[in-house]
Design a protein around this motif. Structure first.
Motif, PDB file in Angstrom:
ATOM      1  N   UNK A   1       0.833  -1.202   0.000  1.00 48.63           N
ATOM      2  CA  UNK A   1       0.000   0.000   0.000  1.00 48.63           C
ATOM      3  C   UNK A   1       0.867   1.252   0.000  1.00 48.63           C
ATOM      4  N   UNK A   2       0.231   2.340  -0.388  1.00 47.30           N
ATOM      5  CA  UNK A   2       0.938   3.611  -0.372  1.00 47.30           C
ATOM      6  C   UNK A   2       1.402   3.932   1.049  1.00 47.30           C
ATOM      7  N   UNK A   3       2.633   4.423   1.185  1.00 43.86           N
ATOM      8  CA  UNK A   3       3.239   4.824   2.455  1.00 43.86           C
ATOM      9  C   UNK A   3       3.449   3.672   3.445  1.00 43.86           C
ATOM     10  N   UNK A   4       3.387   2.468   2.948  1.00 41.32           N
ATOM     11  CA  UNK A   4       3.625   1.322   3.805  1.00 41.32           C
ATOM     12  C   UNK A   4       5.124   1.000   3.814  1.00 41.32           C
ATOM     13  N   UNK A   5       5.593   0.467   4.935  1.00 41.16           N
ATOM     14  CA  UNK A   5       6.987   0.027   5.041  1.00 41.16           C
ATOM     15  C   UNK A   5       6.974  -1.502   5.067  1.00 41.16           C
ATOM     16  N   UNK A   6       7.394  -2.116   3.996  1.00 37.63           N
ATOM     17  CA  UNK A   6       7.336  -3.572   3.888  1.00 37.63           C
ATOM     18  C   UNK A   6       8.737  -4.149   3.766  1.00 37.63           C
ATOM     19  N   UNK A   7       9.040  -5.146   4.590  1.00 38.09           N
ATOM     20  CA  UNK A   7      10.333  -5.820   4.483  1.00 38.09           C
ATOM     21  C   UNK A   7      10.179  -7.141   3.756  1.00 38.09           C
ATOM     22  N   UNK A   8      11.178  -7.466   2.970  1.00 42.06           N
ATOM     23  CA  UNK A   8      11.252  -8.797   2.372  1.00 42.06           C
ATOM     24  C   UNK A   8      12.409  -9.504   3.037  1.00 42.06           C
ATOM     25  N   UNK A   9      12.076 -10.591   3.745  1.00 45.97           N
ATOM     26  CA  UNK A   9      13.061 -11.283   4.554  1.00 45.97           C
ATOM     27  C   UNK A   9      13.255 -12.694   4.023  1.00 45.97           C
ATOM     28  N   UNK A  10      14.487 -13.102   3.856  1.00 46.60           N
ATOM     29  CA  UNK A  10      14.698 -14.463   3.372  1.00 46.60           C
ATOM     30  C   UNK A  10      16.163 -14.819   3.401  1.00 46.60           C
ATOM     31  N   UNK A  11      16.450 -16.122   3.332  1.00 51.55           N
ATOM     32  CA  UNK A  11      17.853 -16.541   3.370  1.00 51.55           C
ATOM     33  C   UNK A  11      18.597 -16.035   2.145  1.00 51.55           C
ATOM     34  N   UNK A  12      19.897 -15.954   2.267  1.00 47.20           N
ATOM     35  CA  UNK A  12      20.673 -15.421   1.173  1.00 47.20           C
ATOM     36  C   UNK A  12      20.599 -16.351  -0.039  1.00 47.20           C
TER      37      UNK A  12
ATOM     38  N   UNK B   1       8.112   2.069   1.255  1.00 43.00           N
ATOM     39  CA  UNK B   1       9.436   1.455   1.303  1.00 43.00           C
ATOM     40  C   UNK B   1       9.326  -0.054   1.123  1.00 43.00           C
ATOM     41  N   UNK B   2      10.147  -0.595   0.229  1.00 40.37           N
ATOM     42  CA  UNK B   2      10.345  -2.041   0.170  1.00 40.37           C
ATOM     43  C   UNK B   2      11.787  -2.279   0.602  1.00 40.37           C
ATOM     44  N   UNK B   3      11.931  -2.985   1.727  1.00 41.23           N
ATOM     45  CA  UNK B   3      13.213  -3.073   2.396  1.00 41.23           C
ATOM     46  C   UNK B   3      13.660  -4.533   2.427  1.00 41.23           C
ATOM     47  N   UNK B   4      14.722  -4.850   1.725  1.00 41.95           N
ATOM     48  CA  UNK B   4      15.212  -6.228   1.701  1.00 41.95           C
ATOM     49  C   UNK B   4      16.225  -6.428   2.812  1.00 41.95           C
ATOM     50  N   UNK B   5      16.080  -7.531   3.545  1.00 43.67           N
ATOM     51  CA  UNK B   5      17.044  -7.808   4.610  1.00 43.67           C
ATOM     52  C   UNK B   5      17.074  -9.296   4.905  1.00 43.67           C
ATOM     53  N   UNK B   6      18.138  -9.755   5.566  1.00 47.61           N
ATOM     54  CA  UNK B   6      18.068 -11.110   6.117  1.00 47.61           C
ATOM     55  C   UNK B   6      18.236 -11.064   7.628  1.00 47.61           C
ATOM     56  N   UNK B   7      17.970  -9.868   8.173  1.00 47.29           N
ATOM     57  CA  UNK B   7      18.083  -9.686   9.609  1.00 47.29           C
ATOM     58  C   UNK B   7      16.674  -9.585  10.213  1.00 47.29           C
TER      59      UNK B   7
ATOM     60  N   UNK C   1       6.043  -7.839   7.246  1.00 47.08           N
ATOM     61  CA  UNK C   1       7.226  -8.597   6.855  1.00 47.08           C
ATOM     62  C   UNK C   1       6.793  -9.721   5.929  1.00 47.08           C
ATOM     63  N   UNK C   2       7.365  -9.756   4.721  1.00 45.60           N
ATOM     64  CA  UNK C   2       7.104 -10.862   3.800  1.00 45.60           C
ATOM     65  C   UNK C   2       8.266 -11.842   3.924  1.00 45.60           C
ATOM     66  N   UNK C   3       7.968 -13.068   4.329  1.00 48.24           N
ATOM     67  CA  UNK C   3       9.030 -14.050   4.524  1.00 48.24           C
ATOM     68  C   UNK C   3       9.147 -14.917   3.277  1.00 48.24           C
ATOM     69  N   UNK C   4      10.359 -15.056   2.787  1.00 49.26           N
ATOM     70  CA  UNK C   4      10.569 -15.853   1.572  1.00 49.26           C
ATOM     71  C   UNK C   4      11.222 -17.186   1.885  1.00 49.26           C
ATOM     72  N   UNK C   5      10.912 -18.182   1.051  1.00 50.54           N
ATOM     73  CA  UNK C   5      11.514 -19.512   1.181  1.00 50.54           C
ATOM     74  C   UNK C   5      12.874 -19.505   0.489  1.00 50.54           C
TER      75      UNK C   5
ATOM     76  N   UNK D   1      10.621 -17.330  12.436  1.00 50.17           N
ATOM     77  CA  UNK D   1      11.530 -18.488  12.463  1.00 50.17           C
ATOM     78  C   UNK D   1      10.805 -19.748  12.014  1.00 50.17           C
ATOM     79  N   UNK D   2       9.527 -19.885  12.470  1.00 46.96           N
ATOM     80  CA  UNK D   2       8.757 -21.070  12.090  1.00 46.96           C
ATOM     81  C   UNK D   2       8.548 -21.105  10.578  1.00 46.96           C
ATOM     82  N   UNK D   3       8.252 -19.928   9.985  1.00 50.59           N
ATOM     83  CA  UNK D   3       7.972 -19.949   8.547  1.00 50.59           C
ATOM     84  C   UNK D   3       9.253 -20.068   7.722  1.00 50.59           C
ATOM     85  N   UNK D   4      10.387 -19.704   8.324  1.00 47.15           N
ATOM     86  CA  UNK D   4      11.659 -19.923   7.615  1.00 47.15           C
ATOM     87  C   UNK D   4      12.025 -21.401   7.617  1.00 47.15           C
TER      88      UNK D   4
END
Ligand SMILES: Nc1ncnc2c1ncn2[C@@H]1O[C@H](COP(=O)(O)OP(=O)(O)O)[C@@H](O)[C@H]1O
Ligand SMILES: [Mg+2]
Lengths: 249, 256
Positions: B38-49, B195-201, B212-216, B252-255
């Motif tokens: 959404x507009x003005x949302x801060x979303x992280x994409x989290x996943x293993x390297x 913001x779309x913010x990529x991290x593995x932290x 937080x969007x968790x990736x496989x 952690x469970x979804x990772x």
């Protein structure tokens, strides 16, 4: 200034002098360093005349090499197809022995200054073009991505990031060219010329005037070093902020 | 309304033999990635390297159009047109031969904007970004944290309402990274952008994000979409409560 090489060279000179005088080595086999300086001063007018000829050949050849080398190096860095097309050819020109080419150039271009310039060009063009091209293709894909997202065209990416970053590479090529410029001209003169340090050298050799021969070589060495230092000096000014990037206040 | 809509995005790389791939081998990096921002949302994409986070972000930036599925940004199909965005990577990518100000002016320079005006607009922001007295310094003379802030300021000055940040603090030491997070929260509170913010932290993702969007692992897909209900303005104390631990457990469970 690093005094270690200076001291070391001095030590060699002194040893050379001592050995030659101690063993009474004939002058036509190995003149002492003092004798070389004496010859340099004694034949100065003649040497200067020949030196000026060699310098003008080397400078003209270098100038053309720098202009064309930079331009073609850039084209090779910018257009991949062009690089693939011409690069093997350039490498080939470097593998053909110069003592084969030099007489051919005289056959084609006469006994004037032109064949000498062409020989200098053959020697100096390659390192300039190749180092510059290498610097240009060496890219940081992240930087290119970033500039591209900012809306930069390929040309702007080159202007803003790739060309400045390739300058230190270009200068390493220019230094190689500067070192070989004078020697290239001398080599061309061996094959056929009226004047120049190369001609003078062959004459000195034939008449066993080894002292003058050494004086001739000394001039070649000094000129080449001077050219090298000059390029290094320009490099320091141009690349100051590219390589170390000190702060300005 | 949604500003970014990704639907069933899949991506294959063809690895040429000279880069170690077997002939015509296709490496699948992303599979059926779908999400909305959404507009003005801060979303992280989290996943293993290696799960395809950077690949996904390059698509959002319009740098890669070779994928299956669709991505729409501001109602524009990214395969057909570009949308201006702000983009930042882990490396600061500051040009060492330019001063800090000249680096920050880069986006304006590329667009051909009036640089005097832009410099006037940037100066007050230098203070906000803790770079006030360093306008004429070159990057080499700045600390790692300052350089990253300068890079973020330059990112802010890019045209676009969407910020795509690819592990922007990934190369910083732990303490500097914490300072940068606090300070990003502060700045973002004042100048809101999507913001779309990529991290593995994991902590970083929870602290900063609305979602937080968790990736496989590769081929990456989104396995969990977690809403973070901490109030804003946020602070680091939230990382000590049980609510935080709950989110962390979930992630952690979804990772797996
Ligand atoms: N240009 C490319 N060609 C081939 N494979 C690539 C390329 N870029 C990335 N990959 C591969 O795709 C996978 C995902 O990469 P990336 O998106 O960088 O992951 P992440 O950012 O999540 O660590 C990795 O296995 C990587 O080796
Ligand atoms: Mg990555």
């Amino acid at each position: 200034m690093d005094w270690l090489p200076v001291g070391f060279s001095l030590a060699i000179l002194v040893t050379w002098y001592v050995v030659v005088t101690w063993h009474d080595v004939p002058e036509f086999i190995l003149p002492s360093p003092v004798k070389v300086i004496e010859e340099l001063i004694g034949s100065w007018d003649l040497l200067l005349e020949h030196t000026l000829v060699t310098i003008s050949e080397a400078f003209l050849g270098l100038f053309i090499s720098i202009v064309l080398g930079t331009a073609i190096g850039f084209a090779m860095g910018y257009f991949e197809t062009f690089r693939r097309m011409v690069y093997p050819l350039f490498v080939m020109t470097q593998t053909v022995p110069l003592f084969v080419l030099a007489p051919l150039f005289i056959l084609w271009f006469g006994f004037g200054i032109l064949p000498k310039i062409v020989v200098v060009f053959m020697v100096c063009f390659f390192p300039i073009a190749v180092t510059f091209a290498q610097g240009l293709v060496q890219s940081d894909s992240g930087m290119d991505d970033l500039l591209s997202v900012m809306g930069a065209t390929r040309w702007k990416i080159f202007r803003i990031s790739r060309i400045p970053q390739a300058l230190p590479h270009l200068f390493s090529g220019l230094k190689i060219a500067a070192t070989y410029g004078i020697v290239g001209a001398v080599l061309a003169e061996w094959v056929g010329a009226q004047k120049g340090l190369g001609v003078f050298m062959t004459r000195a050799m034939k008449s066993f005037r080894t002292g003058v021969l050494f004086a001739d070589v000394l001039i070649i060495v000094l000129l080449s070093m001077l050219l090298y230092k000059a390029v290094e000096w320009v490099e320091r000014i141009v690349c100051r902020n590219i390589t170390n990037g000190g702060k300005i206040t | 309304m949604e500003q970014i809509v990704a639907e069933n995005v899949s991506k294959y790389y063809t690895v040429p033999p000279e880069k170690g791939g077997r002939n015509h081998e296709r490496l699948q990096v992303l599979t059926n990635v779908s999400f909305r921002v959404e507009r003005n949302e801060f979303v992280s994409i989290l996943g293993p390297s290696g799960c395809g986070k950077s690949t996904l972000l390059r698509m959002l930036a319009g740098l890669d159009r070779d994928y299956e599925g669709t991505i729409r940004m501001e109602d524009v199909d990214l395969k057909k047109n570009r949308v201006p965005v702000c983009y930042m990577l882990q490396k600061d990518h500051l040009l060492p031969w330019r001063t800090l100000m000249e680096n920050v002016l880069l986006p304006a320079e590329i667009e051909g904007a009036d640089l005097k005006k832009e410099a006037e607009a940037v100066r007050p922001m230098l203070r906000e970004f803790g770079l006030e007295e360093f306008e004429n310094y070159r990057p080499h003379a700045l600390s790692g944290g300052m350089r990253q802030r300068a890079a973020l300021l330059r990112t802010y000055r890019m045209r676009g309402d969407i910020m795509l940040l690819d592990e922007p603090f990934g190369a910083l030491d732990e303490i500097t990274r914490m300072q940068m997070q606090d300070w990003l929260l502060d700045v973002w509170g004042k100048h809101r952008k999507t913001v779309v913010f990529v991290t593995h932290n994991i902590e970083e993702a929870i602290l900063l994000s609305d979602r937080v969007l968790v990736m496989s692992p590769r081929p990456g897909t989104i396995v969990k979409d977690i809403r973070i209900d901490f109030q804003r303005p946020r602070n680091r104390d939230m990382l000590l409560g049980s609510q935080f631990l709950g989110y962390k457990k979930d992630i952690l469970a979804s990772l797996g």
